[in-house]
Design an enzyme around this catalytic site. Structure first.
Site, mmCIF file in Angstrom:
data_model
loop_
_atom_site.group_PDB
_atom_site.id
_atom_site.type_symbol
_atom_site.label_atom_id
_atom_site.label_comp_id
_atom_site.label_asym_id
_atom_site.label_seq_id
_atom_site.Cartn_x
_atom_site.Cartn_y
_atom_site.Cartn_z
ATOM 1 N N ASN A 215 0.519 -0.900 0.268
ATOM 2 C CA ASN A 215 0.071 -0.402 -0.313
ATOM 3 C C ASN A 215 0.730 0.775 -0.056
ATOM 4 O O ASN A 215 1.081 1.385 0.600
ATOM 5 C CB ASN A 215 -0.899 0.082 1.126
ATOM 6 C CG ASN A 215 -1.698 0.528 1.599
ATOM 7 O OD1 ASN A 215 -1.755 2.158 0.420
ATOM 8 N ND2 ASN A 215 -2.612 0.935 1.941
ATOM 9 N N GLU B 297 -8.358 -6.325 5.258
ATOM 10 C CA GLU B 297 -8.094 -5.819 3.450
ATOM 11 C C GLU B 297 -6.578 -6.272 3.368
ATOM 12 O O GLU B 297 -6.546 -7.038 1.521
ATOM 13 C CB GLU B 297 -7.815 -4.341 3.609
ATOM 14 C CG GLU B 297 -9.767 -3.885 4.288
ATOM 15 C CD GLU B 297 -9.722 -2.654 4.587
ATOM 16 O OE1 GLU B 297 -8.714 -2.424 5.569
ATOM 17 O OE2 GLU B 297 -9.363 -1.658 3.405
ATOM 18 N N ARG C 230 -13.801 13.790 8.834
ATOM 19 C CA ARG C 230 -14.444 13.942 7.888
ATOM 20 C C ARG C 230 -15.896 14.119 8.241
ATOM 21 O O ARG C 230 -16.069 13.584 9.069
ATOM 22 C CB ARG C 230 -13.919 13.083 7.173
ATOM 23 C CG ARG C 230 -12.883 12.874 6.294
ATOM 24 C CD ARG C 230 -12.905 11.834 5.127
ATOM 25 N NE ARG C 230 -11.910 11.165 4.642
ATOM 26 C CZ ARG C 230 -11.354 10.091 4.803
ATOM 27 N NH1 ARG C 230 -12.315 9.246 4.497
ATOM 28 N NH2 ARG C 230 -9.985 9.646 4.188
ATOM 29 N N ARG D 137 -2.403 -1.921 -3.600
ATOM 30 C CA ARG D 137 -3.931 -1.473 -2.839
ATOM 31 C C ARG D 137 -3.785 -0.439 -4.022
ATOM 32 O O ARG D 137 -3.334 0.473 -3.417
ATOM 33 C CB ARG D 137 -3.885 -1.090 -1.348
ATOM 34 C CG ARG D 137 -4.943 -0.240 -1.271
ATOM 35 C CD ARG D 137 -4.463 0.395 0.281
ATOM 36 N NE ARG D 137 -6.416 0.810 0.239
ATOM 37 C CZ ARG D 137 -6.046 1.916 1.261
ATOM 38 N NH1 ARG D 137 -5.652 2.846 1.769
ATOM 39 N NH2 ARG D 137 -7.326 2.517 1.159
ATOM 40 N N HIS E 252 -13.496 1.490 0.521
ATOM 41 C CA HIS E 252 -13.122 0.362 1.070
ATOM 42 C C HIS E 252 -14.009 -0.583 0.857
ATOM 43 O O HIS E 252 -14.176 -2.150 1.125
ATOM 44 C CB HIS E 252 -14.297 1.088 3.189
ATOM 45 C CG HIS E 252 -13.620 2.197 3.871
ATOM 46 N ND1 HIS E 252 -15.341 2.842 4.019
ATOM 47 C CD2 HIS E 252 -12.606 2.375 4.124
ATOM 48 C CE1 HIS E 252 -13.600 2.801 5.313
ATOM 49 N NE2 HIS E 252 -12.633 3.118 5.057
#
Ligand code: ADP
Length: 403
Positions: free
Chosen positions: A7, A388, A245, A95, A184
């Site tokens: 990633n 993940e 956020r 990713r 996601h």
């Protein structure tokens, strides 16, 4: 078969090496502060096992290439390495946050894929350049090794237009591909498959609401194993209330902020992404700190928690309307897996819709996949730990098999 999951961000490379025969993690780590005066590398061997050990380095890491060289040296170190040479790495899974509507499945990296990712940079200016840097370096350093891109957006590519379109002038969609993509996806995909196993049903037969609550949070309506709606939009800003956020807001706030506070678009972007959510309401973005503050009587922390639970509840209710039949609500990620209070607030008042928690099971410190719904609940309520990286490795292996 060993698969290296990468990633790569603008100033970091997170990685994990899995032995796919057992799906055991051989090592994992992160290179951070690439390009800064001083960089860091933390590397764990056999993480989460009795034999876990750690190596840390601090030195200037000028670029991604230098970072990857350090990682390879640690992985193949004659004494502490987990493989003898980089040839023992069968494939690399990357990713990727934004695949736009160019990518509807995980795929083998070639020049065309790289060109596609470059084209998508305007849609993901924060993420895709870092991913591209990681892919370029990995292709140089592992020239014969197959590389696969796995996208956060792909799982949501099955959303119908009525769910992914914004009610803005249609030309903006044609011209700029402005639409909801959702994120996601790797996590929603993983927990969908795990929930189907848990429920003993074929994956294409399950209707679920998957609730990923972490620092970033999103929800997904899953029909017949496929995403039909999700809370994040063109970017991860839309939807639920998150650590920093704001989630859904009225866009008319922004011209008002410009007029009243003189903020420009960059500042407003910063405000909504980095200074809002939990942090904006009570000054803290980690839920554990918020719980402590609530216990000490902090009214803003209480408000942040109430707003979070209420927004989650509204989305669960609306996704029940989208799906009609719901087999299970599935909580996952840092908050979803660990925080009974958030799960309770998210399900509160939904008993008329067939959602009832078993409060004792919800509170118990159990780990792993579990059912926390009351016996009488028509809709199962599950907690399924997400993974993940494992999903990226599995999809990488699938792409190799399908070659
Ligand atoms: P990210 O989106 O960065 O991957 P995570 O999925 O790790 O985030 O989730 C981070 C959030 O999970 C933080 O708000 C943290 O407070 C919360 N969290 C982690 N462990 C617990 C716990 N035991 N109890 C309550 N909240 C927790």
């Amino acid at each position: 078969m060993n698969i290296l999951v990468i990633n790569s961000g603008s100033s970091s490379i997170k990685y994990l090496l899995l032995d796919m025969r057992t799906e055991a993690v051989l090592c994992s780590g992160a290179v951070e502060r690439i390009g800064e005066e001083m960089g860091n590398l933390s590397h764990k061997i056999a993480p989460g096992t009795m034999g876990e050990s750690q190596v840390s380095l601090s030195e200037p890491i000028a670029n991604h290439e230098k970072g990857m060289h350090l990682v390879i040296a640690l992985i193949t170190d004659p004494e502490r390495g987990v493989v003898k040479s980089k040839d023992e790495i069968t494939a690399i899974g990357h990713r990727i946050v934004q695949g736009g509507d160019l990518f509807t499945a995980s795929c083998l990296v070639d020049d065309e894929v790289v060109a596609g990712l470059e084209k998508l940079v305007p849609l993901a200016p924060v993420h895709n350049p870092g991913h591209l840097a990681g892919i370029r370096v990995a292709r140089e350093l592992f020239p014969g090794t197959p590389q696969v891109t796995v996208f956060d957006t792909v799982f949501h590519q099955t959303m119908p237009p009525r769910a992914f379109m914004y009610a803005l002038p249609y030309e903006l969609y044609d011209e700029l591909k402005l639409r909801r993509y959702g994120f996601h996806g790797t996590s929603h995909c993983y927990v969908t498959k795990e929930a189907a196993k848990f429920l003993g049903k074929p994956v294409d037969d399950v209707n679920l609401i998957t609730v990923h609550l972490g620092n970033g949070s999103s929800m997904c309506a899953v029909q017949g194993g496929k995403s039909v709606d999700t809370s994040m939009g063109l970017t991860p800003l839309e939807g639920l209330i998150m650590g920093t956020r704001c989630g859904d807001t009225d866009l008319a706030i922004y011209p008002l902020l410009e007029a009243a506070k003189g903020l420009n678009i960059t500042e407003i972007n910063d405000l909504t992404n980095k200074k809002s959510g939990f942090k904006g309401i009570c000054g803290m973005n980690d839920l554990r700190d918020i719980h402590k503050a609530v216990a000490e009587g902090n009214a803003r922390a209480r408000l942040a928690l109430d707003m979070f639970g209420y927004r989650n509840r509204k989305y669960i209710g609306s996704y029940m309307a989208v799906l009609g039949r719901v087999d299970a609500i599935v909580f996952t990620a840092g908050i979803g897996e660990n925080d009974p209070v958030s799960r309770e607030l998210s399900c509160r008042g939904l008993s008329a819709l067939g959602v009832e928690l078993d409060h004792e099971r919800n509170q118990s410190g159990e780990r792993g996949a579990r059912d926390i719904g009351a016996k009488s609940s028509k809709v199962r309520v599950l907690v399924i730990p997400t993974n993940e990286e494992l999903e990226i490795a599995r999809q990488t292996a699938e792409v190799l098999r399908a070659r």
